[in-house]
Design a protein around this motif. Structure first.
Motif, mmCIF file in Angstrom:
data_model
loop_
_atom_site.group_PDB
_atom_site.id
_atom_site.type_symbol
_atom_site.label_atom_id
_atom_site.label_comp_id
_atom_site.label_asym_id
_atom_site.label_seq_id
_atom_site.Cartn_x
_atom_site.Cartn_y
_atom_site.Cartn_z
ATOM 1 N N ALA A 95 2.592 -0.581 -4.007
ATOM 2 C CA ALA A 95 1.432 -0.580 -3.114
ATOM 3 C C ALA A 95 1.445 -1.771 -2.165
ATOM 4 N N ALA A 121 -5.068 -0.940 -1.315
ATOM 5 C CA ALA A 121 -4.077 0.130 -1.245
ATOM 6 C C ALA A 121 -3.715 0.591 -2.642
ATOM 7 N N ILE A 122 -3.550 1.894 -2.804
ATOM 8 C CA ILE A 122 -3.000 2.470 -4.019
ATOM 9 C C ILE A 122 -1.872 3.393 -3.597
ATOM 10 N N ALA A 123 -0.740 3.298 -4.298
ATOM 11 C CA ALA A 123 0.452 4.036 -3.902
ATOM 12 C C ALA A 123 1.040 4.767 -5.091
ATOM 13 N N GLY A 178 0.129 7.462 -0.269
ATOM 14 C CA GLY A 178 -0.563 6.191 -0.125
ATOM 15 C C GLY A 178 -2.006 6.393 0.295
#
Length: 303
Positions: free
Chosen positions: A173, A166-168, A126
């Motif tokens: 995310a 956020a990038i997951a 994350g």
């Protein structure tokens, strides 16, 4: 430690050997309240904008201004884009600037957790950025990146709330936009791992923090091998852990930031077992107070 000595100290490295004591306030670690307490790896950046006042009065500013490095750093992206005859390369450089710029200016945290019994990759990654006014353009840029990898095994997703992006990888995310309970901010092992080993040397808001939970990582690797039917390989991996000494490291932490006019940094290792292999080399038995008294007060480096 006097102000004069603190200003002359450029690097301080201490080894934390199953020690207890004062902890780093949770607010000193960027976005630690948004990171799960069981994170295997965490890297936090305080934000260039937040560090500007401390940098303005630091010795580092004077050193850099006496060199050509700041001007070069500003000009390099533009020069690369101008000189690039390949439109695709120019677009990639522009994309990198649209992502790295907000990450540099705003609080950012990268972390890795174990997937546990959940299907998919064994680890989840994350990235969080409290981007504020840059949140919308950053989310758009990361969304383009995620779309380009939609057909791969990574399958990243992007989410945004009021000011956080956020990038997951490996999970939705949107889960990162919920405050976890417990969070890394409440993890005492994390607090001990990133604290300053020398009294009076703690930066009020460290610029950079890094943390690794080695015991949790090795446990997650064992679980992954068992899930994939590779339990027979576990004894060989354990032999490697023991021979290198990695199994004796519980946690590792690193922090760096401004303290007065100086840039200081320190690293801590938690040792819970006998020192073997590389651990015996990098983390021997600590000096006692008598040995430390032999080091001159005006020393600028101690390892």
């Amino acid at each position: 430690m006097t102000v004069r000595r603190r200003q002359r100290l450029v690097l301080a490295i201490g080894l934390l050997l199953a020690a207890a004591g004062a902890t780093t306030p949770a607010s000193a670690a960027p976005l630690d309240q948004r990171v799960p307490a069981g994170a295997l790896l965490y890297v936090g950046w305080q934000a260039a904008d937040a560090l500007a006042p401390a940098y303005a009065g630091s010795n580092l500013k004077g050193f850099l201004e006496a060199s050509a490095l700041p001007a070069l750093a500003v000009e390099i992206p533009d020069l690369l884009q101008q000189r690039s005859a390949d439109p695709e390369m120019a677009a990639q450089l522009q994309f990198a600037a649209s992502v790295l710029g907000p990450l540099w200016r705003h609080p950012t945290a990268l972390f890795v957790t174990a997937a546990g019994d959940q299907p998919g990759p064994p680890y989840r990654i994350g990235l969080l950025c409290e981007a504020g006014p840059d949140a919308a353009p950053l989310a758009r840029a990361l969304g383009q990146f995620a779309a380009a990898l939609a057909d791969t095994s990574l399958k990243p997703t992007v989410a945004q709330d009021t000011g956080c992006v956020a990038i997951a990888f490996g999970f939705p995310a949107r889960d990162l936009l919920r405050i976890p309970a417990p969070s890394l901010a409440t993890n005492p092992d994390f607090a001990r791992a990133v604290r300053s080993p020398l009294p009076g040397l703690t930066a009020t808001a460290p610029a950079l923090l890094a943390y690794a939970d080695m015991h949790a990582f090795l446990a997650s690797l064992d679980a992954f091998l068992a899930q994939r039917g590779l339990a027979g390989a576990q004894p060989a991996f354990h032999a490697v852990y023991d021979a290198t000494g990695l199994s004796s490291i519980s946690q590792a932490g690193f922090a760096a930031g401004f303290a007065g006019k100086s840039w200081v940094q320190w690293a801590n290792l938690g040792i819970t077992g006998p020192r073997r292999g590389i651990v015996r080399l990098i983390a021997p038995e600590p000096f006692d107070a008598a040995a430390l008294r032999m080091i001159p007060n005006d020393a600028v480096d101690l390892a």
